[in-house]
Design a protein around this motif. Structure first.
Motif, PDB file in Angstrom:
ATOM      1  N   LEU A 187       0.805  -1.224   0.000  1.00  0.00           N
ATOM      2  CA  LEU A 187       0.000   0.000   0.000  1.00  0.00           C
ATOM      3  C   LEU A 187       0.839   1.275   0.000  1.00  0.00           C
ATOM      4  O   LEU A 187       0.315   2.354  -0.266  1.00  0.00           O
ATOM      5  CB  LEU A 187      -0.930  -0.005   1.213  1.00  0.00           C
ATOM      6  N   THR A 188       2.136   1.141   0.305  1.00  0.00           N
ATOM      7  CA  THR A 188       2.972   2.336   0.382  1.00  0.00           C
ATOM      8  C   THR A 188       4.025   2.427  -0.722  1.00  0.00           C
ATOM      9  O   THR A 188       4.548   3.510  -0.979  1.00  0.00           O
ATOM     10  CB  THR A 188       3.689   2.408   1.749  1.00  0.00           C
ATOM     11  N   MET A 189       4.338   1.300  -1.403  1.00  0.00           N
ATOM     12  CA  MET A 189       5.413   1.304  -2.403  1.00  0.00           C
ATOM     13  C   MET A 189       5.151   2.284  -3.535  1.00  0.00           C
ATOM     14  O   MET A 189       6.024   3.080  -3.901  1.00  0.00           O
ATOM     15  CB  MET A 189       5.602  -0.104  -2.998  1.00  0.00           C
ATOM     16  N   PHE A 190       3.945   2.222  -4.112  1.00  0.00           N
ATOM     17  CA  PHE A 190       3.690   3.053  -5.282  1.00  0.00           C
ATOM     18  C   PHE A 190       3.465   4.525  -4.943  1.00  0.00           C
ATOM     19  O   PHE A 190       3.883   5.398  -5.720  1.00  0.00           O
ATOM     20  CB  PHE A 190       2.544   2.465  -6.104  1.00  0.00           C
ATOM     21  N   PRO A 191       2.838   4.841  -3.811  1.00  0.00           N
ATOM     22  CA  PRO A 191       2.835   6.266  -3.431  1.00  0.00           C
ATOM     23  C   PRO A 191       4.251   6.821  -3.266  1.00  0.00           C
ATOM     24  O   PRO A 191       4.517   7.970  -3.639  1.00  0.00           O
ATOM     25  CB  PRO A 191       2.068   6.267  -2.101  1.00  0.00           C
ATOM     26  N   ILE A 192       5.160   6.022  -2.703  1.00  0.00           N
ATOM     27  CA  ILE A 192       6.548   6.479  -2.567  1.00  0.00           C
ATOM     28  C   ILE A 192       7.203   6.600  -3.936  1.00  0.00           C
ATOM     29  O   ILE A 192       7.829   7.616  -4.264  1.00  0.00           O
ATOM     30  CB  ILE A 192       7.342   5.513  -1.660  1.00  0.00           C
ATOM     31  N   ALA A 193       7.063   5.538  -4.763  1.00  0.00           N
ATOM     32  CA  ALA A 193       7.712   5.533  -6.074  1.00  0.00           C
ATOM     33  C   ALA A 193       7.195   6.630  -6.983  1.00  0.00           C
ATOM     34  O   ALA A 193       7.928   7.140  -7.847  1.00  0.00           O
ATOM     35  CB  ALA A 193       7.521   4.171  -6.747  1.00  0.00           C
ATOM     36  N   ALA A 215      13.304   7.792  -4.719  1.00  0.00           N
ATOM     37  CA  ALA A 215      11.958   7.380  -4.328  1.00  0.00           C
ATOM     38  C   ALA A 215      11.677   5.951  -4.765  1.00  0.00           C
ATOM     39  O   ALA A 215      11.169   5.128  -3.986  1.00  0.00           O
ATOM     40  CB  ALA A 215      10.930   8.331  -4.931  1.00  0.00           C
ATOM     41  N   VAL A 216      11.992   5.622  -6.012  1.00  0.00           N
ATOM     42  CA  VAL A 216      11.748   4.266  -6.517  1.00  0.00           C
ATOM     43  C   VAL A 216      12.570   3.248  -5.743  1.00  0.00           C
ATOM     44  O   VAL A 216      12.066   2.193  -5.333  1.00  0.00           O
ATOM     45  CB  VAL A 216      12.057   4.182  -8.024  1.00  0.00           C
ATOM     46  N   ASN A 217      13.842   3.549  -5.516  1.00  0.00           N
ATOM     47  CA  ASN A 217      14.696   2.597  -4.820  1.00  0.00           C
ATOM     48  C   ASN A 217      14.286   2.410  -3.361  1.00  0.00           C
ATOM     49  O   ASN A 217      14.397   1.309  -2.809  1.00  0.00           O
ATOM     50  CB  ASN A 217      16.158   3.025  -4.916  1.00  0.00           C
ATOM     51  N   THR A 218      13.780   3.455  -2.738  1.00  0.00           N
ATOM     52  CA  THR A 218      13.249   3.328  -1.375  1.00  0.00           C
ATOM     53  C   THR A 218      12.061   2.378  -1.357  1.00  0.00           C
ATOM     54  O   THR A 218      11.944   1.507  -0.480  1.00  0.00           O
ATOM     55  CB  THR A 218      12.832   4.698  -0.818  1.00  0.00           C
ATOM     56  N   ALA A 219      11.173   2.532  -2.321  1.00  0.00           N
ATOM     57  CA  ALA A 219      10.007   1.652  -2.421  1.00  0.00           C
ATOM     58  C   ALA A 219      10.420   0.207  -2.651  1.00  0.00           C
ATOM     59  O   ALA A 219       9.854  -0.723  -2.059  1.00  0.00           O
ATOM     60  CB  ALA A 219       9.097   2.130  -3.556  1.00  0.00           C
ATOM     61  N   VAL A 220      11.421  -0.007  -3.498  1.00  0.00           N
ATOM     62  CA  VAL A 220      11.886  -1.355  -3.809  1.00  0.00           C
ATOM     63  C   VAL A 220      12.506  -2.017  -2.573  1.00  0.00           C
ATOM     64  O   VAL A 220      12.231  -3.186  -2.274  1.00  0.00           O
ATOM     65  CB  VAL A 220      12.901  -1.305  -4.973  1.00  0.00           C
ATOM     66  N   VAL A 221      13.334  -1.284  -1.845  1.00  0.00           N
ATOM     67  CA  VAL A 221      13.952  -1.831  -0.628  1.00  0.00           C
ATOM     68  C   VAL A 221      12.878  -2.174   0.404  1.00  0.00           C
ATOM     69  O   VAL A 221      12.932  -3.234   1.056  1.00  0.00           O
ATOM     70  CB  VAL A 221      14.973  -0.833  -0.045  1.00  0.00           C
ATOM     71  N   LEU A 222      11.890  -1.315   0.554  1.00  0.00           N
ATOM     72  CA  LEU A 222      10.793  -1.570   1.488  1.00  0.00           C
ATOM     73  C   LEU A 222      10.049  -2.855   1.123  1.00  0.00           C
ATOM     74  O   LEU A 222       9.788  -3.714   1.978  1.00  0.00           O
ATOM     75  CB  LEU A 222       9.829  -0.379   1.470  1.00  0.00           C
ATOM     76  N   GLY A 223       9.708  -3.001  -0.141  1.00  0.00           N
ATOM     77  CA  GLY A 223       8.967  -4.179  -0.570  1.00  0.00           C
ATOM     78  C   GLY A 223       9.762  -5.460  -0.429  1.00  0.00           C
ATOM     79  O   GLY A 223       9.246  -6.484   0.062  1.00  0.00           O
ATOM     80  N   PHE A 224      11.018  -5.448  -0.835  1.00  0.00           N
ATOM     81  CA  PHE A 224      11.846  -6.645  -0.725  1.00  0.00           C
ATOM     82  C   PHE A 224      12.093  -7.030   0.733  1.00  0.00           C
ATOM     83  O   PHE A 224      12.141  -8.220   1.069  1.00  0.00           O
ATOM     84  CB  PHE A 224      13.182  -6.435  -1.439  1.00  0.00           C
ATOM     85  N   SER A 225      12.270  -6.067   1.596  1.00  0.00           N
ATOM     86  CA  SER A 225      12.505  -6.368   3.010  1.00  0.00           C
ATOM     87  C   SER A 225      11.288  -7.051   3.627  1.00  0.00           C
ATOM     88  O   SER A 225      11.413  -8.049   4.358  1.00  0.00           O
ATOM     89  CB  SER A 225      12.831  -5.081   3.778  1.00  0.00           C
ATOM     90  N   ALA A 226      10.107  -6.535   3.348  1.00  0.00           N
ATOM     91  CA  ALA A 226       8.886  -7.112   3.917  1.00  0.00           C
ATOM     92  C   ALA A 226       8.653  -8.533   3.416  1.00  0.00           C
ATOM     93  O   ALA A 226       8.346  -9.447   4.201  1.00  0.00           O
ATOM     94  CB  ALA A 226       7.691  -6.218   3.566  1.00  0.00           C
ATOM     95  N   THR A 227       8.807  -8.758   2.116  1.00  0.00           N
ATOM     96  CA  THR A 227       8.580 -10.100   1.580  1.00  0.00           C
ATOM     97  C   THR A 227       9.654 -11.080   2.036  1.00  0.00           C
ATOM     98  O   THR A 227       9.404 -12.289   2.097  1.00  0.00           O
ATOM     99  CB  THR A 227       8.522 -10.064   0.042  1.00  0.00           C
ATOM    100  N   GLY A 228      10.851 -10.591   2.373  1.00  0.00           N
ATOM    101  CA  GLY A 228      11.888 -11.473   2.896  1.00  0.00           C
ATOM    102  C   GLY A 228      11.479 -12.148   4.189  1.00  0.00           C
ATOM    103  O   GLY A 228      11.801 -13.318   4.427  1.00  0.00           O
ATOM    104  N   VAL A 229      10.756 -11.438   5.042  1.00  0.00           N
ATOM    105  CA  VAL A 229      10.279 -12.011   6.306  1.00  0.00           C
ATOM    106  C   VAL A 229       9.291 -13.146   6.039  1.00  0.00           C
ATOM    107  O   VAL A 229       9.327 -14.196   6.694  1.00  0.00           O
ATOM    108  CB  VAL A 229       9.628 -10.918   7.176  1.00  0.00           C
ATOM    109  N   LEU A 230       8.422 -12.964   5.073  1.00  0.00           N
ATOM    110  CA  LEU A 230       7.429 -13.985   4.745  1.00  0.00           C
ATOM    111  C   LEU A 230       8.053 -15.193   4.061  1.00  0.00           C
ATOM    112  O   LEU A 230       7.676 -16.341   4.312  1.00  0.00           O
ATOM    113  CB  LEU A 230       6.344 -13.373   3.845  1.00  0.00           C
TER     114      LEU A 230
END
Length: 452
Positions: free
Chosen positions: A329-335, A342-357
């Motif tokens: 919900l936050t990646m694309f508003p950031i990107a 901005a894009v790279n911040t969104a990418v790092v956020l998304g990859f970090s979260a999915t890494g936990v799962l």
């Protein structure tokens, strides 16, 4: 030999199995990522010539999806081999097919050279690659987990999960180097280099796996004196007796693969495509941001898997799916800030979260199925989710932006799929031995699905 020496040797053997399993998954994701990257950046020009560049990219992304569509077939085929003939036999066949298909893509003539035959041959190789993928990751996970010490299954299963970001990092590095070439050279021949390097990865993987023993669980099935412990029709049997678990497995994986392949494939085309569909950012800097995100993903794979051996699979995975939902919900508003940062911040956020799962995912799935139909169940469930998640999401995201012009709608789509993953995860039983040991009641079939 002393007991200490025997223990050290056994630990070394199990560690080798974990590394060998991870190498195969690395090749799998290396191959898939270089294909997805090439589809996003150059295949529209090389194989799918249309008057609309964004449509050409869409057509190339449909061939990316085709590989996912074949993966359940591969899971059924290699799952049968793994459950009947051995995990190691199935892995070798899948690994060879995958590597050879990648090499074939690297030498394909372009559309300009042979016309419509070029995309037809590309799709054929892509389909074979998808069949191989269906047998590789599930088989590698089952082999590693069945070799692992009981209370370290999560960690050893994460070696297979870790192969995904490692392979993707290698693919991004390969394309990052290629992108130093002039654009014309990238389109003419440079894109082929990462595919040809896949042959080297294939050779290394075969060398690493050459001395890996068959799973002790499978050996016990074969050696059972009272009856043949192997199911004669594992695919039919697992669908008949565990169809709800297959649907849960698929549902959990839908949101994960949709989000990760949006980050790996679609975000690259969105960030680098020209307006009005894309942001028109430099390819090299976006690829570099993906490398950082994947490194975070890999670290969190290991941390979350290790944690799952201590506090349980479900608490960790629930945290992972909730973090991934928030990231979607936050990646694309950031990107949409439109800058590289901005894009790279969104990418790092998304990859970090999915890494936990993703860290405990393979172990959770393998522990849930009984041994005689484990590889079939894990493979079919995982890849059904991958088709509906990662396979078609980059293509759907492309059309969402083409139809609405608003990238935030892609985030809402991912959030809906992750909500489905959450609903499928909630009723899944806990399988971690450390967590089950605290219960007073006996362990049921799902929890005791990895007998020694």
């Amino acid at each position: 030999m002393t007991s200490t020496h025997r223990s050290a040797e056994q630990h070394s053997d199990v560690l080798r199995v974990g590394v060998a399993a991870g190498v195969g998954t690395s090749l799998e994701l290396y191959d898939f990522t270089i294909y997805g990257t090439a589809a996003a950046l150059v295949f529209g020009d090389v194989f799918f010539k249309t008057g609309d560049a964004w449509l050409g990219t869409f057509l190339s992304l449909t061939t990316f999806a085709a590989g996912f569509l074949m993966a359940p077939l591969g899971a059924a085929l290699f799952g049968w081999i793994g459950d009947r003939k051995g995990r190691r036999t199935a892995l070798t066949g899948a690994f060879l097919l995958m590597g050879l298909a990648t090499l074939g893509m690297g030498v394909l003539p372009s559309y300009a050279a042979i016309g419509v035959s070029a995309p037809i041959m590309l799709v054929t190789l892509r389909l074979l690659h998808g069949v191989a993928r269906g047998g590789e990751n599930a088989g590698a996970a089952v082999l590693a987990i069945e070799h692992a010490p009981e209370r370290s299954r999560g960690l050893y299963g994460s070696f297979v999960a870790l192969g995904s970001p490692v392979g993707t990092i290698l693919a991004n590095i390969a394309f990052a180097l290629v992108l130093f070439l002039p654009d014309e050279d990238v389109r003419d021949w440079g894109w082929r280099l990462p595919f040809l390097v896949g042959g080297l990865v294939l050779a290394v993987g075969l060398w690493v796996r050459r001395g890996v023993a068959e799973s002790p669980v499978f050996q016990k099935m074969v050696a059972d004196e009272s009856h043949d412990g192997r199911s004669r029709q594992p695919l039919r049997d697992v669908i008949k007796t565990h169809w709800r678990l297959i649907l849960q497995t698929a549902g959990i994986n839908i949101g994960l693969t949709a989000t990760t392949f949006t980050l790996v494939t679609f975000m690259l085309s969105y960030a680098t495509a020209g307006a009005p569909e894309g942001l028109g950012l430099p390819r090299q800097e976006i690829v570099n941001g993906s490398l950082l995100g994947l490194a975070c993903h890999a670290i969190l794979n290991l941390v979350s898997a290790w944690l799952s051996d201590r506090i349980g699979r479900k608490p960790v995975m629930l945290a992972g799916v909730l973090l991934s939902l928030a990231a979607a919900l936050t990646m694309f508003p950031i990107a949409s800030g439109g800058t590289v940062a901005a894009v790279n911040t969104a990418v790092v956020l998304g990859f970090s979260a999915t890494g936990v799962l993703f860290g405990p995912l393979y172990t959770t799935f393998a522990e849930a199925y009984p041994r005689e139909k484990r590889q079939s169940g894990v493979g079919i469930g995982y890849h059904l989710g991958a088709v509906l998640g990662g396979g078609i999401t980059p293509m759907i995201a492309n059309r969402i932006i083409a139809g609405t012009g608003d990238p935030l709608n892609v985030g809402y789509y991912l959030a809906a799929l992750l909500t489905l993953s959450l609903l499928c995860l909630l009723p899944l039983p806990e399988t971690a031995p450390a967590r089950l040991a605290k219960r007073a009641k006996p362990v049921g079939e799902e929890a005791d699905a990895l007998p020694r």
